[in-house]
Design an enzyme around this catalytic site. Structure first.
Site, PDB file in Angstrom:
ATOM      1  N   ARG A 227       0.852  -1.183   0.000  1.00 35.57           N
ATOM      2  CA  ARG A 227       0.000   0.000   0.000  1.00 35.57           C
ATOM      3  C   ARG A 227       0.889   1.235   0.000  1.00 35.57           C
ATOM      4  NH1 ARG A 227      -3.692  -2.769  -1.554  1.00 35.57           N
ATOM      5  NH2 ARG A 227      -5.510  -3.388  -0.343  1.00 35.57           N
ATOM      6  N   HIS A 275      -1.954   1.017  -9.395  1.00 36.42           N
ATOM      7  CA  HIS A 275      -2.596   0.073  -8.472  1.00 36.42           C
ATOM      8  C   HIS A 275      -3.336  -1.041  -9.225  1.00 36.42           C
ATOM      9  CE1 HIS A 275      -4.291  -0.391  -4.158  1.00 36.42           C
ATOM     10  NE2 HIS A 275      -4.184  -1.560  -4.765  1.00 36.42           N
TER      11      HIS A 275
HETATM   12  N1  NAP Z   1      -1.002  -3.905  -5.262  1.00 35.73           N
HETATM   13  C1  NAP Z   1      -2.120  -4.589  -5.293  1.00 35.73           C
HETATM   14  O1  NAP Z   1      -2.868  -4.545  -6.257  1.00 35.73           O
HETATM   15  C2  NAP Z   1      -2.464  -5.480  -4.127  1.00 35.73           C
HETATM   16  C3  NAP Z   1      -3.409  -6.485  -4.327  1.00 35.73           C
HETATM   17  C4  NAP Z   1      -3.722  -7.327  -3.268  1.00 35.73           C
HETATM   18  C5  NAP Z   1      -3.115  -7.134  -2.031  1.00 35.73           C
HETATM   19  N2  NAP Z   1      -2.197  -6.148  -1.868  1.00 35.73           N
HETATM   20  C6  NAP Z   1      -1.553  -5.928  -0.564  1.00 35.73           C
HETATM   21  O2  NAP Z   1      -0.895  -7.122  -0.140  1.00 35.73           O
HETATM   22  C7  NAP Z   1      -1.099  -7.233   1.256  1.00 35.73           C
HETATM   23  C8  NAP Z   1      -0.756  -8.621   1.741  1.00 35.73           C
HETATM   24  O3  NAP Z   1      -1.755  -9.535   1.341  1.00 35.73           O
HETATM   25  P1  NAP Z   1      -1.732 -11.045   1.880  1.00 35.73           P
HETATM   26  O4  NAP Z   1      -2.974 -11.688   1.375  1.00 35.73           O
HETATM   27  O5  NAP Z   1      -0.431 -11.703   1.597  1.00 35.73           O
HETATM   28  O6  NAP Z   1      -1.842 -10.783   3.474  1.00 35.73           O
HETATM   29  P2  NAP Z   1      -1.605 -11.835   4.649  1.00 35.73           P
HETATM   30  O7  NAP Z   1      -1.848 -13.228   4.169  1.00 35.73           O
HETATM   31  O8  NAP Z   1      -2.385 -11.335   5.809  1.00 35.73           O
HETATM   32  O9  NAP Z   1      -0.049 -11.715   4.959  1.00 35.73           O
HETATM   33  C9  NAP Z   1       0.521 -10.610   5.576  1.00 35.73           C
HETATM   34  C10 NAP Z   1       1.984 -10.912   5.868  1.00 35.73           C
HETATM   35  O10 NAP Z   1       2.578  -9.736   6.427  1.00 35.73           O
HETATM   36  C11 NAP Z   1       3.184 -10.090   7.661  1.00 35.73           C
HETATM   37  N3  NAP Z   1       3.114  -8.965   8.600  1.00 35.73           N
HETATM   38  C12 NAP Z   1       2.043  -8.222   8.972  1.00 35.73           C
HETATM   39  N4  NAP Z   1       2.396  -7.313   9.895  1.00 35.73           N
HETATM   40  C13 NAP Z   1       3.711  -7.478  10.123  1.00 35.73           C
HETATM   41  C14 NAP Z   1       4.662  -6.862  10.977  1.00 35.73           C
HETATM   42  N5  NAP Z   1       4.304  -5.872  11.797  1.00 35.73           N
HETATM   43  N6  NAP Z   1       5.940  -7.307  10.940  1.00 35.73           N
HETATM   44  C15 NAP Z   1       6.312  -8.319  10.142  1.00 35.73           C
HETATM   45  N7  NAP Z   1       5.455  -8.956   9.286  1.00 35.73           N
HETATM   46  C16 NAP Z   1       4.181  -8.544   9.292  1.00 35.73           C
HETATM   47  C17 NAP Z   1       2.381 -11.257   8.185  1.00 35.73           C
HETATM   48  O11 NAP Z   1       3.138 -11.960   9.163  1.00 35.73           O
HETATM   49  P3  NAP Z   1       2.551 -13.310   9.839  1.00 35.73           P
HETATM   50  O12 NAP Z   1       2.633 -14.358   8.734  1.00 35.73           O
HETATM   51  O13 NAP Z   1       3.496 -13.604  10.944  1.00 35.73           O
HETATM   52  O14 NAP Z   1       1.139 -13.007  10.252  1.00 35.73           O
HETATM   53  C18 NAP Z   1       2.151 -12.034   6.894  1.00 35.73           C
HETATM   54  O15 NAP Z   1       3.278 -12.821   6.589  1.00 35.73           O
HETATM   55  C19 NAP Z   1      -2.535  -6.762   1.434  1.00 35.73           C
HETATM   56  O16 NAP Z   1      -2.828  -6.401   2.773  1.00 35.73           O
HETATM   57  C20 NAP Z   1      -2.578  -5.565   0.513  1.00 35.73           C
HETATM   58  O17 NAP Z   1      -2.107  -4.425   1.211  1.00 35.73           O
HETATM   59  C21 NAP Z   1      -1.877  -5.310  -2.891  1.00 35.73           C
END
Ligand code: NAP
Length: 312
Positions: A227, A275
């Site tokens: 983000r 995006h």
């Molecule tokens: N650019 C785009 O078009 C697009 C599209 C879709 C999503 N996204 C972004 O991608 C993000 C991730 O999606 P996802 O489905 O992979 O989410 P997810 O499955 O919830 O994974 C989040 C990861 O971030 C880690 N994390 C969160 N807070 C942290 C912290 N304080 N310190 C260290 N690691 C931390 C989590 O650690 P743990 O494994 O230990 O919980 C997990 O490994 C979304 O929230 C969104 O912002 C962008």
């Protein structure tokens, strides 16, 4: 399942109409209505939304759960969703397929010096830069969740050594895993290309900043597909000017779209996309939503259930 369950969609109207039509054509179990033209508020049990208009939830007395249209929930005001309503984010294979292809494109673009060659082409310069195999370029992923893991596997499949960082410790075959504050410093030190795929939370806002750029190998590449709030934009401009960061691929920015005068538009070391890293796909997105609601109807816990305290 007994009776037809009514879902209210709240987001881009064109997508809502398309989703309503497909739900109507493919199942008798559900009806999807599109805000603001919905019928009896009392019939609505599920809400699927990008953002939720102020006061809407209070008008839906039988609401049982809320779903984000997208993979993240940072665009929602979590405090405005009553604690008794479960909130789930969108987990669907189309998002993973799109996002991994975006990360592969961006890693390859930085590894093969695409920003420099685009600038050279515009200036009419024919100048080969050093060529190295992927095995010589270490990729570090901030976030090893659903998308970070999928991206890690894709990038590793292209021949890049991959490391990752998460909140909790992980052990993944073929990926060097780090966690916590010390782990972040270790990951940054071995990231020739750093990819951000974190959720935006109080803890992760501004994580792409001068202090962390200084811990990267000099001239590292940066990819932000998380983000816009993860990046301190002025710090990136300084790091690009000093050469500490060599080039960046940015899919997200603090303000979207960027202001016309924003320096990112014409920066020769930045590749910018609007995006589009991943977009919830109609067919797989609807299937995932309805599967998740069926799970809720059966009394099972939701896929992608958001932990309000963590913020993701
Ligand atoms: N650019 C785009 O078009 C697009 C599209 C879709 C999503 N996204 C972004 O991608 C993000 C991730 O999606 P996802 O489905 O992979 O989410 P997810 O499955 O919830 O994974 C989040 C990861 O971030 C880690 N994390 C969160 N807070 C942290 C912290 N304080 N310190 C260290 N690691 C931390 C989590 O650690 P743990 O494994 O230990 O919980 C997990 O490994 C979304 O929230 C969104 O912002 C962008």
């Amino acid at each position: 399942m007994t009776g037809r369950r009514v879902i209210l969609y709240c987001g881009a109207a064109a997508r809502g109409q398309a989703w309503a039509r497909i739900v109507h054509e493919t199942t008798e179990d559900f009806e999807l209505q599109v805000w603001p033209d919905f019928g009896a508020a009392n019939d609505i049990e599920y809400l699927v939304a990008w953002t939720i208009p102020t006061g809407l939830i209070a008008k839906l007395p039988r609401l049982r759960a809320v779903f984000s249209v997208g993979a993240g929930v940072d665009q929602l005001d979590l405090a405005a969703i009553p604690a008794n309503l479960p909130l789930a984010r969108m987990l669907e294979p189309g998002i993973e397929a799109c996002l991994t292809s975006y990360v592969a494109m961006a890693v390859l673009a930085l590894h093969r010096d695409l920003p420099a060659y685009l600038a050279q082409q515009r200036a009419g310069i024919w100048r080969p830069l050093p060529v190295h195999p992927p095995s010589a370029c270490r990729v570090g992923l901030l976030g090893l969740g659903r998308l970070g893991m999928a991206a890690a596997m894709t990038v590793r499949g292209l021949g890049f050594p991959v490391a990752g960082w998460s909140r909790l410790a992980k052990a993944i075959d073929g990926i060097a895993c780090h966690c916590g504050a010390d782990g972040l410093a270790r990951l940054l030190a071995v990231s020739d290309i750093l990819v951000c795929l974190l959720p935006l939370t109080v803890e992760t806002r501004g994580i792409l900043n001068a202090e962390n750029f200084a811990r990267l190998p000099r001239g590292a590449g940066l990819i932000n597909a998380g983000r816009g709030g993860h990046l301190v934009e002025a710090d990136l401009l300084d790091a690009l000017a000093s050469g500490q960061v060599g080039a960046a691929v940015l899919d997200v920015t603090e303000t979207e779209p960027l202001d016309a005068e924003h320096p990112f538009w014409r920066h020769e070391h930045i590749l910018l996309t609007p995006h589009v890293g991943a977009v919830t796909q109609t067919d797989t997105g609807i299937a995932a939503l309805l599967d998740n609601i069926r799970r809720h109807v059966r009394g099972e816990s939701l896929e992608g259930l958001v932990n309000r305290a963590r913020g993701y």
